[in-house]
Design an enzyme around this catalytic site. Structure first.
Site, PDB file in Angstrom:
ATOM      1  N   GLY A 131     -26.996  49.437 -29.428  1.00 51.84           N
ATOM      2  CA  GLY A 131     -28.321  50.015 -29.671  1.00 51.84           C
ATOM      3  C   GLY A 131     -28.790  51.045 -28.958  1.00 51.84           C
ATOM      4  O   GLY A 131     -29.661  51.050 -28.682  1.00 51.84           O
ATOM      5  N   ALA A 132     -27.698  51.950 -28.666  1.00 53.40           N
ATOM      6  CA  ALA A 132     -28.218  53.076 -27.867  1.00 53.40           C
ATOM      7  C   ALA A 132     -28.925  54.394 -28.552  1.00 53.40           C
ATOM      8  O   ALA A 132     -28.992  55.389 -27.861  1.00 53.40           O
ATOM      9  CB  ALA A 132     -26.802  53.529 -27.081  1.00 53.40           C
ATOM     10  N   ASN A 133     -29.093  54.408 -29.661  1.00 54.48           N
ATOM     11  CA  ASN A 133     -29.756  55.473 -30.325  1.00 54.48           C
ATOM     12  C   ASN A 133     -31.300  55.519 -30.087  1.00 54.48           C
ATOM     13  O   ASN A 133     -31.761  56.611 -30.580  1.00 54.48           O
ATOM     14  CB  ASN A 133     -29.316  55.412 -31.738  1.00 54.48           C
ATOM     15  CG  ASN A 133     -30.144  54.328 -32.615  1.00 54.48           C
ATOM     16  OD1 ASN A 133     -29.155  53.207 -32.711  1.00 54.48           O
ATOM     17  ND2 ASN A 133     -31.177  54.426 -33.200  1.00 54.48           N
ATOM     18  N   SER A 134     -31.900  54.534 -29.558  1.00 54.65           N
ATOM     19  CA  SER A 134     -33.135  54.522 -29.332  1.00 54.65           C
ATOM     20  C   SER A 134     -33.731  53.773 -28.182  1.00 54.65           C
ATOM     21  O   SER A 134     -32.871  52.958 -27.744  1.00 54.65           O
ATOM     22  CB  SER A 134     -34.012  54.445 -30.843  1.00 54.65           C
ATOM     23  OG  SER A 134     -33.823  52.894 -30.954  1.00 54.65           O
ATOM     24  N   GLY A 135     -35.000  53.932 -27.993  1.00 54.51           N
ATOM     25  CA  GLY A 135     -35.506  52.618 -26.928  1.00 54.51           C
ATOM     26  C   GLY A 135     -34.510  52.825 -25.685  1.00 54.51           C
ATOM     27  O   GLY A 135     -34.076  53.703 -25.043  1.00 54.51           O
ATOM     28  N   ILE A 136     -34.822  51.564 -25.062  1.00 57.20           N
ATOM     29  CA  ILE A 136     -34.094  51.326 -23.896  1.00 57.20           C
ATOM     30  C   ILE A 136     -32.900  51.636 -23.850  1.00 57.20           C
ATOM     31  O   ILE A 136     -32.007  52.185 -22.901  1.00 57.20           O
ATOM     32  CB  ILE A 136     -34.323  49.821 -23.440  1.00 57.20           C
ATOM     33  CG1 ILE A 136     -35.425  49.625 -23.314  1.00 57.20           C
ATOM     34  CG2 ILE A 136     -33.485  49.485 -22.246  1.00 57.20           C
ATOM     35  CD1 ILE A 136     -36.003  47.962 -22.965  1.00 57.20           C
ATOM     36  N   GLY A 137     -31.852  51.451 -24.784  1.00 55.76           N
ATOM     37  CA  GLY A 137     -30.552  51.720 -24.961  1.00 55.76           C
ATOM     38  C   GLY A 137     -30.138  53.150 -24.814  1.00 55.76           C
ATOM     39  O   GLY A 137     -29.452  53.723 -24.271  1.00 55.76           O
ATOM     40  N   SER A 260     -35.078  38.619 -22.039  1.00 52.86           N
ATOM     41  CA  SER A 260     -36.640  38.791 -21.884  1.00 52.86           C
ATOM     42  C   SER A 260     -37.233  37.574 -21.399  1.00 52.86           C
ATOM     43  O   SER A 260     -36.896  36.488 -21.494  1.00 52.86           O
ATOM     44  CB  SER A 260     -37.060  39.052 -23.521  1.00 52.86           C
ATOM     45  OG  SER A 260     -38.523  38.868 -23.188  1.00 52.86           O
ATOM     46  N   TYR A 293     -36.739  34.917 -31.898  1.00 49.95           N
ATOM     47  CA  TYR A 293     -36.641  35.695 -30.763  1.00 49.95           C
ATOM     48  C   TYR A 293     -36.393  35.264 -29.542  1.00 49.95           C
ATOM     49  O   TYR A 293     -35.436  35.372 -28.596  1.00 49.95           O
ATOM     50  CB  TYR A 293     -37.437  36.864 -30.858  1.00 49.95           C
ATOM     51  CG  TYR A 293     -37.621  38.033 -29.665  1.00 49.95           C
ATOM     52  CD1 TYR A 293     -36.816  38.975 -30.063  1.00 49.95           C
ATOM     53  CD2 TYR A 293     -38.323  37.879 -28.458  1.00 49.95           C
ATOM     54  CE1 TYR A 293     -36.387  39.901 -28.844  1.00 49.95           C
ATOM     55  CE2 TYR A 293     -38.079  38.834 -27.525  1.00 49.95           C
ATOM     56  CZ  TYR A 293     -37.348  39.819 -27.803  1.00 49.95           C
ATOM     57  OH  TYR A 293     -36.817  40.713 -26.729  1.00 49.95           O
TER      58      TYR A 293
END
EC number: 1.1.1.-
Length: 352
Positions: A131-137, A260, A293
């Protein structure tokens, strides 16, 4: 004085003047360090004044920062057609001598990834981030790549992954970054990704299990499992199993699982205290997005703890991490109520 002279620290006209055999250098991110050619050592503190410094401002017009084959930073003056290992901004350094914090106070909610990695050389390290294309990643991938690591962005959309790669290359054109397809909602895709990575014959020093969905409506994956459970936990669980041998062979290595604090607000046992599998992948009738979640995040932590117990004797550590409450990223995109909630909380929480 004799001892100072022997150490090459005899008195000179200025405390900023370097003793014989010493050279001033800078890291990629602008921190000054000192190299002693006689003793073949480096240190952050000035050998005479004990001060720490960093360069201020951007490079002068026409200058560009490069890195040689040994990972050492050098500078190219395109106007005068010359190169030098001396940072042209060294004449404009500023002191950085904060009070030394305790280990507990070293980092806080205002710390940035670049500050935490300051001075680290990750050349030769191979990292996979889901998931590295946005956000924390994305921020994690960028920070590690700018410190020399070879980073593989494992993304569901290859197009968005390649866009993220270009954004990182826009900051440093020599960054070692690559996007590969990984859809955690498909165990077959996880398997294909692992096989494609192994075919590269690369080591794997850091695996960051970051990708997640939040507040998603009930749906089943192609494997017949509830989507939140599979994407957030089971897909990563399977990925680690497939890459475990590579991690062992690359030791010291580590797995980081982004979990989380919300894991505290649920449980996965039935009334008798036994694991209730129906809670992990519930039917549509029993599904509540927030609970799903939270349960997936609890699974993350239990998995990370057990993984560390099993693999740490083999040089592979595993840690789970809480990134911060209500961080404004794309994870809340599935429902407008969550987007509104995250927007209202944004001024009071950590930024990307």
């Amino acid at each position: 004085m004799a001892a100072l002279k022997y150490a090459g620290l005899e008195d000179t006209d200025s405390e900023e003047e370097l003793p014989p055999g010493w050279e001033e250098r800078t890291t990629k991110d602008g921190w000054v360090y000192y190299a002693n050619h006689l003793e073949e050592k480096t240190q952050w503190e000035h050998p005479k004044s004990g001060k720490r410094k960093r360069v201020a401002g951007d490079l002068p017009y026409g200058w560009e920062q490069e890195t040689d084959e040994n990972g050492q930073v050098y500078f190219v003056d395109h106007i005068n057609k010359r190169t030098t290992y001396l940072d042209p901004r060294l004449a404009f350094t500023v002191e950085d001598n904060p009070v030394k914090p305790t280990a507990r106070q070293k980092y806080d909610g205002n710390s940035t990834a670049m500050e935490i990695l300051q001075g680290r050389d990750l050349s030769g390290k191979v990292v996979i981030i889901t998931g590295a294309n946005s956000g924390i990643g994305f921020e994690t991938a960028k920070s590690l790549a700018l410190h020399g690591a070879c980073v593989i962005l494992a993304c569901r959309s290859l197009a968005r992954g390649n866009d993220a790669v270009q954004r990182i290359l826009g900051e440093w054109h020599k960054a070692k970054v690559e996007a590969m397809t990984l859809d955690l909602a498909s165990l077959q895709s996880v398997q294909h990704f692992a096989e494609a990575f192994k075919s590269k014959n690369l080591p794997l020093h850091i695996l960051i299990c970051n990708a997640a969905v939040f507040g998603a409506p009930w749906s089943l994956t192609e494997d017949g499992l509830e989507s939140t459970f599979q994407v957030n936990h089971l897909g990563h669980f399977y990925l680690v199993q497939l890459l475990e041998e590579v991690l062992r062979q690359s030791s010291p290595a580590r797995v980081v699982v982004v979990s989380s604090e919300s894991h505290r607000f649920t449980e996965i046992n039935d009334s008798s205290g036994k694991l209730d599998f129906s809670l992990l992948s519930p039917s549509k009738k029993e599904y509540w997005a927030m609970l799903a979640y939270n349960r997936s995040k609890l699974c993350n932590i239990l998995f990370s703890n057990e993984l560390n117990r099993r693999l740490s004797p083999h040089g592979v550590t595993s840690n789970s991490v809480h990134p911060g409450n209500m961080i404004y990223s794309s994870i809340h995109r599935n429902w407008w109520v969550y987007t509104l909630l995250f927007t209202l909380a944004r001024p009071f929480t950590k930024s990307m």
